[in-house]
Design an enzyme around this catalytic site. Sequence first.
Site, mmCIF file in Angstrom:
data_model
loop_
_atom_site.group_PDB
_atom_site.id
_atom_site.type_symbol
_atom_site.label_atom_id
_atom_site.label_comp_id
_atom_site.label_asym_id
_atom_site.label_seq_id
_atom_site.Cartn_x
_atom_site.Cartn_y
_atom_site.Cartn_z
ATOM 1 N N ASP A 1 -15.108 6.879 14.944
ATOM 2 C CA ASP A 1 -15.271 5.575 15.577
ATOM 3 C C ASP A 1 -16.651 4.987 15.267
ATOM 4 O OD1 ASP A 1 -12.821 6.322 16.809
ATOM 5 O OD2 ASP A 1 -13.883 7.208 18.503
ATOM 6 N N GLU B 1 -6.377 -1.380 18.786
ATOM 7 C CA GLU B 1 -7.604 -0.890 19.418
ATOM 8 C C GLU B 1 -8.784 -1.140 18.501
ATOM 9 O OE1 GLU B 1 -6.632 3.243 19.910
ATOM 10 O OE2 GLU B 1 -6.752 3.660 17.781
HETATM 11 C C1 6LW Z 1 -10.795 5.612 20.184
HETATM 12 C C2 6LW Z 1 -9.824 4.804 19.454
HETATM 13 C C3 6LW Z 1 -9.531 5.711 18.361
HETATM 14 O O1 6LW Z 1 -11.084 5.165 21.453
HETATM 15 O O2 6LW Z 1 -9.569 6.977 18.841
HETATM 16 O O3 6LW Z 1 -9.215 5.981 16.126
HETATM 17 C C4 6LW Z 1 -10.068 6.929 20.141
HETATM 18 N N1 6LW Z 1 -9.422 5.308 17.165
HETATM 19 O O4 6LW Z 1 -10.273 3.584 19.006
HETATM 20 C C5 6LW Z 1 -10.947 8.104 20.414
HETATM 21 O O5 6LW Z 1 -11.860 8.297 19.383
#
Ligand code: 6LW
Length: 515
Positions: A32, A189
């Site tokens: 991240d 996300e």
């Molecule tokens: C994070 C989300 C993700 O909050 O994994 O790959 C989660 N993306 O954006 C935890 O790292």
Amino acid sequence: MTVGRDDTAPTDVRGWTGGTFANPVLPGMHPDPSVCRVGDDYYLACSSFEYFPGVPIFHSRDLVHWAQLGNVLERPGQLHLPTGTAASGGVYAPTLRHHDGRFWLIVTVCADGGGNLLCTATDPAGPWSDPVRLPGVTGIDPDLAWDDEGTCWCTYAGIEQVPIDPDTGRTLGAPRRLWSGAPGALAPEAPHLYRVGDHWYLLIAEGGTERGHAVSIARASAPDGPYEPCPANPILTHRGTDRPIQNTGHADLVEGTDGSWWLVLLGVRPGGGTPGWHVLGRETFLAPVTWVDGWPVVGEVAPVMAAPGWTARPLPPGPVRDDFDDDRLHPRWLSVRSRPDDVWSLAERPGWLTLRARGASPDAPDVTVVGRRQEHRSCRFRTLVDPAGGRGGLVVRLDERHHYEIEAGGGEVRVVARIGSVLATVASRPVPAGPVRLRVEALGEPSGDWYPGKGPDLLRFGVESADGTLDVLAEFDGRYLSTEVAGGFTGRVVGMYAAAGTVHFDWYDHERTST
Ligand code: 6LW
């Protein structure tokens, strides 16, 4: 033109050989990534989950060579991860920005009493402020962006957005849904919002952080939309390919000092047969970006990257050995959930790291560990441990239910394995009283042909004699300490622990033997 990597370079000097650099740029569990540039300097932060201190922060002058400056959440008053914090809970997905003479770091803490937190600093090496809490921001992966009127927009997974007062953490309106990526796609996300030219760009991840992971983008003329998706979405994914780097997603954009654009992103390097196991967690990779018709086009993400004309400005490599002669622990050292003052000391026995046991073994959620990310698929780590009247040694850890260790104490050295609900002492050997050298080797590409069930690596545990000869006590298949087996978001952490009493460590070596 892509030129091969220079294998004659010292083991910890990486990249920029003959106009190329090596990916990942931050190997080991650095997922991240969020990046920002201030003048000629780049800064990057990433997730840290159940480990303390939280949110490592790095500096670079060329986006390839990174040195850790510190950790944003380094005081117990900033980050409290109770014993009940689940493995892969804790600190998720920060956004790092520089605005109005200050660094701003917003992050989610998935633990009791957590939520979204915002810290600021004038010096990214710290000290960082105590966190401001944002109770009105109810999703993970918060982002910060300021518009010309000074409004601070907080955008988070969903994808939703709310204006906030970043000084108090108060929300200044009702959250609004902005965009959800591809219709039906899993987990929109990791939003990041930027102004580039006349447009606001909303970069997101979707498809979940596993093999289906992807990066998509939309644009608008105002930060709160309406957003128009890029016709070429997803602009990055490795799903369904045979590429060595998989799960590519969760990205952040940055403009280089020379006007070039780059994406930092997470990805994994699965090893072994099918379905493939990654053991180092999600790592940070770098990819070039060009702009075509007002949309970013992401270049290849490969282990060896061409970078014509881009100048290497390496930072000095860190030492391979930590002698524990300093009065502070290097910021790279991690503990599980917390590191209270009474469980570790560099002063109690000068020149040694002293650890005092809390939990009785690496099974315990409050085990005393001082470890670091395993960064290379093949590496070797060693220590000189004096168990005194206690018991401790070296652990390779995925979580409480998945770890292997070698420990000294009570006149013997033993190797213990925990895989799910199975816990077994696999080997033991009597040793004379006093300090013992322990060694663990990860062999990333065990010899032999590929076959469908082949594991990703081999982990070897032994006692080292003064002349460096290794007496091997046990070897294990590494797949059981992989994310695909253990589940969750983390990778391996390796290092020292105390399981009983007080244990002393004179030094610790961490040496790469391949990528
Ligand atoms: C994070 C989300 C993700 O909050 O994994 O790959 C989660 N993306 O954006 C935890 O790292």
